[in-house]
Design a protein around this motif. Sequence first.
Motif, PDB file in Angstrom:
ATOM      1  N   LEU A   1      71.687 -15.642 -30.519  1.00 25.56           N
ATOM      2  CA  LEU A   1      71.440 -16.528 -29.380  1.00 25.56           C
ATOM      3  C   LEU A   1      69.962 -16.538 -29.005  1.00 25.56           C
ATOM      4  CD1 LEU A   1      74.525 -15.807 -27.083  1.00 25.56           C
ATOM      5  CD2 LEU A   1      73.926 -17.992 -28.167  1.00 25.56           C
ATOM      6  N   THR A   2      69.313 -15.387 -29.129  1.00 25.11           N
ATOM      7  CA  THR A   2      67.880 -15.329 -28.855  1.00 25.11           C
ATOM      8  C   THR A   2      67.113 -16.222 -29.822  1.00 25.11           C
ATOM      9  OG1 THR A   2      68.044 -13.072 -27.997  1.00 25.11           O
ATOM     10  CG2 THR A   2      65.874 -13.817 -28.708  1.00 25.11           C
ATOM     11  N   GLY A   3      67.492 -16.166 -31.107  1.00 22.05           N
ATOM     12  CA  GLY A   3      66.854 -17.025 -32.092  1.00 22.05           C
ATOM     13  C   GLY A   3      67.084 -18.492 -31.811  1.00 22.05           C
ATOM     14  N   LEU A   4      68.314 -18.852 -31.453  1.00 23.09           N
ATOM     15  CA  LEU A   4      68.596 -20.247 -31.110  1.00 23.09           C
ATOM     16  C   LEU A   4      67.862 -20.663 -29.841  1.00 23.09           C
ATOM     17  CD1 LEU A   4      72.441 -20.253 -31.801  1.00 23.09           C
ATOM     18  CD2 LEU A   4      70.687 -21.421 -33.157  1.00 23.09           C
TER      19      LEU A   4
ATOM     20  N   MET B   1      57.110 -21.656 -30.708  1.00 21.88           N
ATOM     21  CA  MET B   1      56.375 -22.515 -31.648  1.00 21.88           C
ATOM     22  C   MET B   1      56.324 -21.889 -33.037  1.00 21.88           C
ATOM     23  SD  MET B   1      53.201 -24.058 -29.408  1.00 21.88           S
ATOM     24  CE  MET B   1      52.544 -22.456 -28.947  1.00 21.88           C
ATOM     25  N   LEU B   2      56.268 -20.558 -33.089  1.00 18.83           N
ATOM     26  CA  LEU B   2      56.181 -19.884 -34.381  1.00 18.83           C
ATOM     27  C   LEU B   2      57.523 -19.843 -35.107  1.00 18.83           C
ATOM     28  CD1 LEU B   2      53.983 -16.819 -33.321  1.00 18.83           C
ATOM     29  CD2 LEU B   2      53.216 -18.919 -34.445  1.00 18.83           C
ATOM     30  N   LEU B   3      58.617 -19.862 -34.359  1.00 25.71           N
ATOM     31  CA  LEU B   3      59.943 -19.664 -34.951  1.00 25.71           C
ATOM     32  C   LEU B   3      60.760 -20.944 -35.054  1.00 25.71           C
ATOM     33  CD1 LEU B   3      60.889 -16.378 -33.037  1.00 25.71           C
ATOM     34  CD2 LEU B   3      60.006 -16.573 -35.366  1.00 25.71           C
ATOM     35  N   THR B   4      60.157 -22.079 -34.716  1.00 25.56           N
ATOM     36  CA  THR B   4      60.879 -23.347 -34.714  1.00 25.56           C
ATOM     37  C   THR B   4      60.263 -24.312 -35.714  1.00 25.56           C
ATOM     38  OG1 THR B   4      61.389 -23.060 -32.372  1.00 25.56           O
ATOM     39  CG2 THR B   4      61.712 -25.255 -33.290  1.00 25.56           C
ATOM     40  N   ASP B   5      61.112 -25.041 -36.434  1.00 21.92           N
ATOM     41  CA  ASP B   5      60.621 -26.066 -37.351  1.00 21.92           C
ATOM     42  C   ASP B   5      59.867 -27.143 -36.569  1.00 21.92           C
ATOM     43  OD1 ASP B   5      61.864 -24.686 -39.339  1.00 21.92           O
ATOM     44  OD2 ASP B   5      63.637 -25.986 -39.429  1.00 21.92           O
ATOM     45  N   GLN B   6      58.810 -27.668 -37.181  1.00 23.52           N
ATOM     46  CA  GLN B   6      57.964 -28.662 -36.531  1.00 23.52           C
ATOM     47  C   GLN B   6      58.077 -30.007 -37.266  1.00 23.52           C
ATOM     48  OE1 GLN B   6      56.042 -27.661 -33.793  1.00 23.52           O
ATOM     49  NE2 GLN B   6      56.919 -25.618 -33.981  1.00 23.52           N
TER      50      GLN B   6
ATOM     51  N   ALA C   1      65.915 -14.575 -40.025  1.00 25.19           N
ATOM     52  CA  ALA C   1      66.510 -13.259 -39.811  1.00 25.19           C
ATOM     53  C   ALA C   1      66.988 -13.088 -38.372  1.00 25.19           C
ATOM     54  CB  ALA C   1      65.495 -12.168 -40.163  1.00 25.19           C
ATOM     55  N   LEU C   2      66.235 -13.648 -37.419  1.00 25.09           N
ATOM     56  CA  LEU C   2      66.629 -13.557 -36.017  1.00 25.09           C
ATOM     57  C   LEU C   2      67.874 -14.393 -35.747  1.00 25.09           C
ATOM     58  CD1 LEU C   2      65.937 -12.420 -33.216  1.00 25.09           C
ATOM     59  CD2 LEU C   2      64.475 -14.426 -32.851  1.00 25.09           C
ATOM     60  N   ARG C   3      67.917 -15.608 -36.264  1.00 21.52           N
ATOM     61  CA  ARG C   3      69.103 -16.455 -36.074  1.00 21.52           C
ATOM     62  C   ARG C   3      70.331 -15.867 -36.745  1.00 21.52           C
ATOM     63  NH1 ARG C   3      65.324 -20.635 -37.071  1.00 21.52           N
ATOM     64  NH2 ARG C   3      66.058 -20.779 -39.229  1.00 21.52           N
ATOM     65  N   ASP C   4      70.137 -15.116 -37.815  1.00 22.25           N
ATOM     66  CA  ASP C   4      71.256 -14.455 -38.493  1.00 22.25           C
ATOM     67  C   ASP C   4      71.728 -13.215 -37.745  1.00 22.25           C
ATOM     68  OD1 ASP C   4      71.131 -16.364 -40.458  1.00 22.25           O
ATOM     69  OD2 ASP C   4      70.027 -15.115 -41.898  1.00 22.25           O
ATOM     70  N   GLY C   5      71.000 -12.827 -36.713  1.00 23.73           N
ATOM     71  CA  GLY C   5      71.372 -11.646 -35.944  1.00 23.73           C
ATOM     72  C   GLY C   5      71.028 -10.346 -36.634  1.00 23.73           C
ATOM     73  N   GLU C   6      70.168 -10.407 -37.649  1.00 21.30           N
ATOM     74  CA  GLU C   6      69.852  -9.219 -38.439  1.00 21.30           C
ATOM     75  C   GLU C   6      68.675  -8.424 -37.882  1.00 21.30           C
ATOM     76  OE1 GLU C   6      71.561  -8.035 -40.995  1.00 21.30           O
ATOM     77  OE2 GLU C   6      73.039  -9.635 -40.832  1.00 21.30           O
ATOM     78  N   ILE C   7      67.822  -9.069 -37.078  1.00 22.26           N
ATOM     79  CA  ILE C   7      66.671  -8.370 -36.519  1.00 22.26           C
ATOM     80  C   ILE C   7      66.631  -8.615 -35.015  1.00 22.26           C
ATOM     81  CG2 ILE C   7      65.379  -8.626 -38.666  1.00 22.26           C
ATOM     82  CD1 ILE C   7      63.668 -10.748 -37.284  1.00 22.26           C
ATOM     83  N   SER C   8      65.841  -7.795 -34.320  1.00 22.52           N
ATOM     84  CA  SER C   8      65.717  -7.914 -32.868  1.00 22.52           C
ATOM     85  C   SER C   8      64.337  -8.462 -32.512  1.00 22.52           C
ATOM     86  CB  SER C   8      65.901  -6.547 -32.215  1.00 22.52           C
ATOM     87  OG  SER C   8      64.829  -5.688 -32.570  1.00 22.52           O
TER      88      SER C   8
END
Length: 482
Positions: free
Chosen positions: A49-52, A96-101, A119-126
């Motif tokens: 959810l954080t990634g999204l 801005m760094l983690l979103t497609d532009q 990796a963040l959207r997959d829930g694999e990293i914090s």
Amino acid sequence: MDALVSPVTAARAALAGAIADLAALDTRGTGVEDLLALIIDSEHATRALTGLGQTWLHRSVQAGAFTDTGLTCADALSGLLHIDLPDARTRLRRSMLLTDQTTLTGDPLPARMPGTAAALRDGEISLAHVSVIDKFLRELSPAVDTETRERAEQQLADLARQITPTTLRQAATRLAGWIDADGALTDPADRRRRRSFRISGPDRHGMHTVVIVCDAEGAATLELVCETLGKPGVTLDSNGHDDTGDGDTRDAAEAAAAAAAERVRDPRTAAQRDYDAVFTAITRTLARRDLGTTHRGLPVSLILTTTVADLAARAGLALTAGGTALPIADLLTLAGNHPDDLDTWLCITDLHDRPLHLGRSRRTASTDQRLALFATDHGCTFPGCTAPATRTQVHHVTDWAHGGTTDIEYLTYACDRHHRQIHTGPLGWATTTAPPGHRYAGRTLWHPPALADPTREGRVNLHFHPGDLLRDPDPGPIPDGT
């Protein structure tokens, strides 16, 4: 026929329902395996959810969600989510760094940190892993080529899926050393951009810690100050006074003799002498008025405030315009004998902590009014704000354009950031003065936007008035004053 429910509304309802179902579980008799599975799944869901959320935040900025607020995106986000401003800035930058532009022509561009985002959207990293990779990329020299940066980011993102943030930080340090093994990619400009000066504290002893990161030029300058003013015998009183002569009132021979005697009995350590040297250099600069005569309407001098009760008891803490608290004993020393004849202003308030009437027919507040505000407000009055008086501006509680007057009773302090948040838009705050009978009568009330709090109940800043935290709660509701 029922109105169509948007996919976003349906998804939000499903999310709220899932959380409610989990909250309703009685896990007192649940097996260990199921409990551990809940812990793992909830952690993965939180990360995903954080990634999204990074994508949703960036899309909202692109859609102009904060355009009409009169604030920066970070200020608006901070008020909307009740998060610290540095956190809001970090979230916006990472979004801005983690979103497609997309390019100006509409062509898609991958995120600047695509491996980390996935990796963040997959829930694999914090977020702690994200911070390590983000810091690694920011600290790489601009001379590092794009391909090397992209490969390094992907490698660290893949590694982050398997190890802790601390271990990842160690790996990132090794990778940075490998990329620039001979130091050829670091130039003076790159080193200079890493410079910083920070003051933290106080600790339980009332001491502050200063951390300076400087380039060679800064180090050479400080070295010169310490070599000259930090010699044994110079500034021996540890308060910035130079008692070795300096050519003021004694001739050269007397000064040399006194200096030689002082060197013999100087009890200070080298570190203490260096501190006194830097302190002396700074106070001499202030005494020469090189910084001008006023700042934010206040004199460029040491300004302190305390109450009649604390002064009489010689106990408690005084406050400087810059937000530093110091014991009353130190205040009495500074007010009567500050180094290098630097002017000192002392503001004393009564038990009610409010000034007498001090009016003005012009829009801008006078120096006397600003000093009176410092003695009562001490700093920005926005709830929770820690900006001291030297970082604020005078705000008319009722806007001057709407009939407000420049009378001390209707003025308050607001820092630049929170002053911009006062407007009539959907995310705008409003200010009033707490009326008689209010728990904080005479203090400035800040009313949040209805979007964040439909009641718009007025709030005060307790940061500069810690004694208010010890007040007994009122038996009844607090009058709002709106």
